[in-house]
Design a protein around this motif. Sequence first.
Motif, PDB file in Angstrom:
ATOM      1  N   GLY A  90      58.705   5.765  63.048  1.00  0.00           N
ATOM      2  CA  GLY A  90      57.335   6.184  63.300  1.00  0.00           C
ATOM      3  C   GLY A  90      57.184   7.037  64.537  1.00  0.00           C
ATOM      4  O   GLY A  90      56.078   7.187  65.067  1.00  0.00           O
ATOM      5  N   GLU A  91      58.275   7.657  65.002  1.00  0.00           N
ATOM      6  CA  GLU A  91      58.261   8.413  66.251  1.00  0.00           C
ATOM      7  C   GLU A  91      58.393   9.925  66.052  1.00  0.00           C
ATOM      8  O   GLU A  91      58.507  10.661  67.032  1.00  0.00           O
ATOM      9  N   ALA A  92      58.426  10.388  64.820  1.00  0.00           N
ATOM     10  CA  ALA A  92      58.511  11.832  64.541  1.00  0.00           C
ATOM     11  C   ALA A  92      57.711  12.120  63.282  1.00  0.00           C
ATOM     12  O   ALA A  92      57.519  11.242  62.438  1.00  0.00           O
ATOM     13  N   THR A  93      57.272  13.350  63.172  1.00  0.00           N
ATOM     14  CA  THR A  93      56.492  13.752  62.005  1.00  0.00           C
ATOM     15  C   THR A  93      57.416  14.325  60.930  1.00  0.00           C
ATOM     16  O   THR A  93      58.559  14.705  61.210  1.00  0.00           O
ATOM     17  N   ILE A  94      56.891  14.410  59.722  1.00  0.00           N
ATOM     18  CA  ILE A  94      57.632  15.031  58.627  1.00  0.00           C
ATOM     19  C   ILE A  94      57.950  16.489  58.968  1.00  0.00           C
ATOM     20  O   ILE A  94      59.036  16.979  58.668  1.00  0.00           O
ATOM     21  N   ASP A  95      57.027  17.182  59.617  1.00  0.00           N
ATOM     22  CA  ASP A  95      57.290  18.575  59.989  1.00  0.00           C
ATOM     23  C   ASP A  95      58.460  18.677  60.969  1.00  0.00           C
ATOM     24  O   ASP A  95      59.268  19.605  60.873  1.00  0.00           O
ATOM     25  N   GLN A  96      58.559  17.743  61.895  1.00  0.00           N
ATOM     26  CA  GLN A  96      59.693  17.736  62.817  1.00  0.00           C
ATOM     27  C   GLN A  96      60.996  17.467  62.069  1.00  0.00           C
ATOM     28  O   GLN A  96      62.027  18.080  62.364  1.00  0.00           O
ATOM     29  N   VAL A  97      60.948  16.570  61.091  1.00  0.00           N
ATOM     30  CA  VAL A  97      62.144  16.281  60.292  1.00  0.00           C
ATOM     31  C   VAL A  97      62.553  17.518  59.504  1.00  0.00           C
ATOM     32  O   VAL A  97      63.736  17.879  59.467  1.00  0.00           O
ATOM     33  N   ARG A  98      61.596  18.189  58.890  1.00  0.00           N
ATOM     34  CA  ARG A  98      61.901  19.405  58.120  1.00  0.00           C
ATOM     35  C   ARG A  98      62.542  20.469  59.006  1.00  0.00           C
ATOM     36  O   ARG A  98      63.506  21.117  58.620  1.00  0.00           O
ATOM     37  N   ALA A  99      61.971  20.661  60.202  1.00  0.00           N
ATOM     38  CA  ALA A  99      62.515  21.678  61.112  1.00  0.00           C
ATOM     39  C   ALA A  99      63.946  21.330  61.524  1.00  0.00           C
ATOM     40  O   ALA A  99      64.822  22.208  61.567  1.00  0.00           O
ATOM     41  N   ALA A 100      64.204  20.067  61.806  1.00  0.00           N
ATOM     42  CA  ALA A 100      65.553  19.644  62.191  1.00  0.00           C
ATOM     43  C   ALA A 100      66.524  19.796  61.029  1.00  0.00           C
ATOM     44  O   ALA A 100      67.672  20.221  61.211  1.00  0.00           O
TER      45      ALA A 100
END
Length: 192
Positions: A90-100
Amino acid sequence: MTSIPTTWLREHRACSEAMEWLETQPDMGSAWRTCRRADWMIWYAARANVPREQVVLAACACARTALRFVPAGESRPRVAIETAEAWARGEATIDQVRAAADAAYAAAAAASAYAYAAAAAAAAAASAYAYAAYAAADAAAYAADAAYAAAYAAAYAADDDAAAYAYARRTALSKMANAVRRVIPSAPKVAP
């Protein structure tokens, strides 16, 4: 002990190799404890409604085994895994995951063959649930791909010899199966 849900597995299109292996198992609990195929385990867990966060963590644990093949100084695959793990907490957003994940795929595009597989494993792990909002089946495929790509990295680095490749792949999947069991300790239950 839970019997093996063969009807459910067929309905969810389990591969024939997995179905044949399951016929040798007395029950699902035994199958989970002895399975040496992390990709099968993640596939099953994702379709058996294990919480997405746990499936992501299992995929990340598998992908981490391939990080040793990433060239020194290349951090994008590790960051992709860490970002997916942060999402699961719960510490990152889906958008952050996609970018990574996109960055890890970019690293894979520039890498040698075994480093490519390692970076692809990380990207697949990060992607596993980045797309879950759109299609759960696709997300499960990404998660299982993380295990497969990590095993490929180990096998490719082993040798060009077919026997060495097969052994390294089996060994890697077996080690990853233990990693999956650390995250998901017992066989998920499904409706018969």
